[in-house]
Design an enzyme around this catalytic site. Sequence first.
Site, mmCIF file in Angstrom:
data_model
loop_
_atom_site.group_PDB
_atom_site.id
_atom_site.type_symbol
_atom_site.label_atom_id
_atom_site.label_comp_id
_atom_site.label_asym_id
_atom_site.label_seq_id
_atom_site.Cartn_x
_atom_site.Cartn_y
_atom_site.Cartn_z
ATOM 1 C CG ASP A 103 -0.281 -0.253 2.545
ATOM 2 O OD1 ASP A 103 0.880 0.179 2.714
ATOM 3 O OD2 ASP A 103 -0.907 -0.859 3.439
ATOM 4 C CG HIS A 118 4.533 -9.807 -0.645
ATOM 5 N ND1 HIS A 118 3.726 -10.202 0.387
ATOM 6 C CD2 HIS A 118 5.522 -10.740 -0.715
ATOM 7 C CE1 HIS A 118 4.199 -11.323 0.927
ATOM 8 N NE2 HIS A 118 5.291 -11.666 0.281
ATOM 9 C CB CYS A 142 3.857 -1.688 -21.632
ATOM 10 S SG CYS A 142 5.507 -1.025 -21.756
ATOM 11 N N GLY A 182 2.226 -7.076 13.043
ATOM 12 C CA GLY A 182 0.994 -7.216 12.270
ATOM 13 C C GLY A 182 1.073 -8.195 11.118
ATOM 14 C CB SER A 184 -0.853 -14.366 9.881
ATOM 15 O OG SER A 184 -0.525 -14.409 8.508
ATOM 16 N N PRO A 209 -2.279 -8.372 17.995
ATOM 17 C CG PRO A 209 -4.228 -7.529 17.020
ATOM 18 C CD PRO A 209 -2.758 -7.640 16.817
HETATM 19 P P1 OAD Z 1 -2.482 -11.606 7.374
HETATM 20 O O1 OAD Z 1 -3.857 -11.151 7.033
HETATM 21 O O2 OAD Z 1 -2.146 -13.028 7.136
HETATM 22 O O3 OAD Z 1 -2.195 -11.313 8.903
HETATM 23 C C1 OAD Z 1 -2.458 -10.073 9.470
HETATM 24 C C2 OAD Z 1 -2.041 -10.118 10.935
HETATM 25 O O4 OAD Z 1 -2.260 -8.829 11.484
HETATM 26 C C3 OAD Z 1 -2.829 -11.112 11.800
HETATM 27 O O5 OAD Z 1 -1.924 -11.896 12.542
HETATM 28 C C4 OAD Z 1 -3.667 -10.206 12.701
HETATM 29 O O6 OAD Z 1 -3.850 -10.778 14.000
HETATM 30 C C5 OAD Z 1 -2.805 -8.975 12.766
HETATM 31 N N1 OAD Z 1 -3.526 -7.727 13.064
HETATM 32 C C6 OAD Z 1 -4.808 -7.401 12.804
HETATM 33 N N2 OAD Z 1 -5.067 -6.152 13.204
HETATM 34 C C7 OAD Z 1 -3.903 -5.655 13.707
HETATM 35 C C8 OAD Z 1 -3.523 -4.415 14.281
HETATM 36 N N3 OAD Z 1 -4.387 -3.399 14.398
HETATM 37 N N4 OAD Z 1 -2.236 -4.273 14.690
HETATM 38 C C9 OAD Z 1 -1.358 -5.298 14.588
HETATM 39 N N5 OAD Z 1 -1.675 -6.477 14.060
HETATM 40 C C10 OAD Z 1 -2.921 -6.670 13.638
HETATM 41 O O7 OAD Z 1 -1.477 -10.610 6.643
HETATM 42 P P2 OAD Z 1 0.082 -10.815 6.301
HETATM 43 O O8 OAD Z 1 0.752 -11.581 7.380
HETATM 44 O O9 OAD Z 1 0.604 -9.482 5.953
HETATM 45 O O10 OAD Z 1 0.517 -11.605 0.019
HETATM 46 O O11 OAD Z 1 -0.021 -11.693 5.006
HETATM 47 C C11 OAD Z 1 1.110 -11.966 4.283
HETATM 48 C C12 OAD Z 1 0.790 -12.034 2.811
HETATM 49 O O12 OAD Z 1 -0.324 -12.898 2.592
HETATM 50 C C13 OAD Z 1 0.342 -10.711 2.224
HETATM 51 O O13 OAD Z 1 1.425 -9.881 1.872
HETATM 52 C C14 OAD Z 1 -0.422 -11.144 1.008
HETATM 53 C C15 OAD Z 1 -1.214 -12.279 1.610
HETATM 54 O O14 OAD Z 1 -1.629 -13.267 0.738
HETATM 55 C C16 OAD Z 1 0.228 -11.503 -1.274
HETATM 56 O O15 OAD Z 1 -0.793 -11.016 -1.688
HETATM 57 C C17 OAD Z 1 1.317 -12.036 -2.144
#
Ligand code: OAD
Length: 248
Positions: A103, A118, A142, A182, A184, A209
């Site tokens: 983002d 990513h 393009c 933040g 998973s 959290p």
């Molecule tokens: P996830 O959606 O898998 O995990 C988000 C994490 O953020 C979870 O563990 C939540 O508990 C936590 N969370 C939620 N609200 C929060 C807050 N206010 N403060 C802190 N943490 C909070 O997202 P990612 O781990 O980023 O890839 O996922 C990794 C990748 O999977 C992404 O980049 C994307 C997705 O598929 C692609 O699209 C290639």
Amino acid sequence: MIDKSLQQLLRQTSNIVALTGAGVSAESGIPTFRDAQQGMWANFDPMELATLEGFLRQPHKVWDWYQQRREMAAKAQPNAAHLALAEWQEQLEQCLIVTQNVDGLHQRAGSLHVIELHGNLHRDRPISQQLPAEKAADLPRCPETGNVLRPDVVWFGEMLPEGAMEQALSAIEVSDLVLSIGTSAVVQPAASIPLHALENGVPVVEINPETTELSSAADWSLRGSAADVVPQLVAAAQLHYSRDRLSR
Ligand code: OAD
């Protein structure tokens, strides 16, 4: 939440790597991926929207979805976690942000050293495949090659930008603290970043959290939202900088 030993570590730290995931932008109004109800992958099929095969099958559908995400990201504002990390970056000798987010909010908060594992939602790049004319109609192209454009993000099954992981892992080896904020911690290879820190004896602090795959291995697992906890960490470290400045 921040115990004495963590406070001590924060005050001694001059070189940090922060791995961030969708949770860091949640409080800017951008949904995460794996949240049970509102997560994007609870409502959309990643195989349709986040693979090259899905794009080649339904390019207009994929573009519509990315266009909506672009607009959402453009309207969103960096939150207190993005801003605190940017501020910390100014004070530390080294503070590298390694983000899975596409983002651009870390940069909009003022962070300069950001590795985007990513890709970036706001950029396009041409595909090398040819689409049948009826499928390619009205898609962005393009201007140089005439090839159909796609969002410059990493989809499932694709390679990360060249050198991104290597740079992140080398930075970890010379860091004195790694934060996992933040995320998973399930998507590879990003999830291996904090593990690489632990293998190299670098302490890891998780901010989330919820409990994650990383929680039991992390040295500190701070349960709270990024916008709440990250500024607290930066404030705890700050005492050290101001004292340092005074003594000079
Ligand atoms: P996830 O959606 O898998 O995990 C988000 C994490 O953020 C979870 O563990 C939540 O508990 C936590 N969370 C939620 N609200 C929060 C807050 N206010 N403060 C802190 N943490 C909070 O997202 P990612 O781990 O980023 O890839 O996922 C990794 C990748 O999977 C992404 O980049 C994307 C997705 O598929 C692609 O699209 C290639």
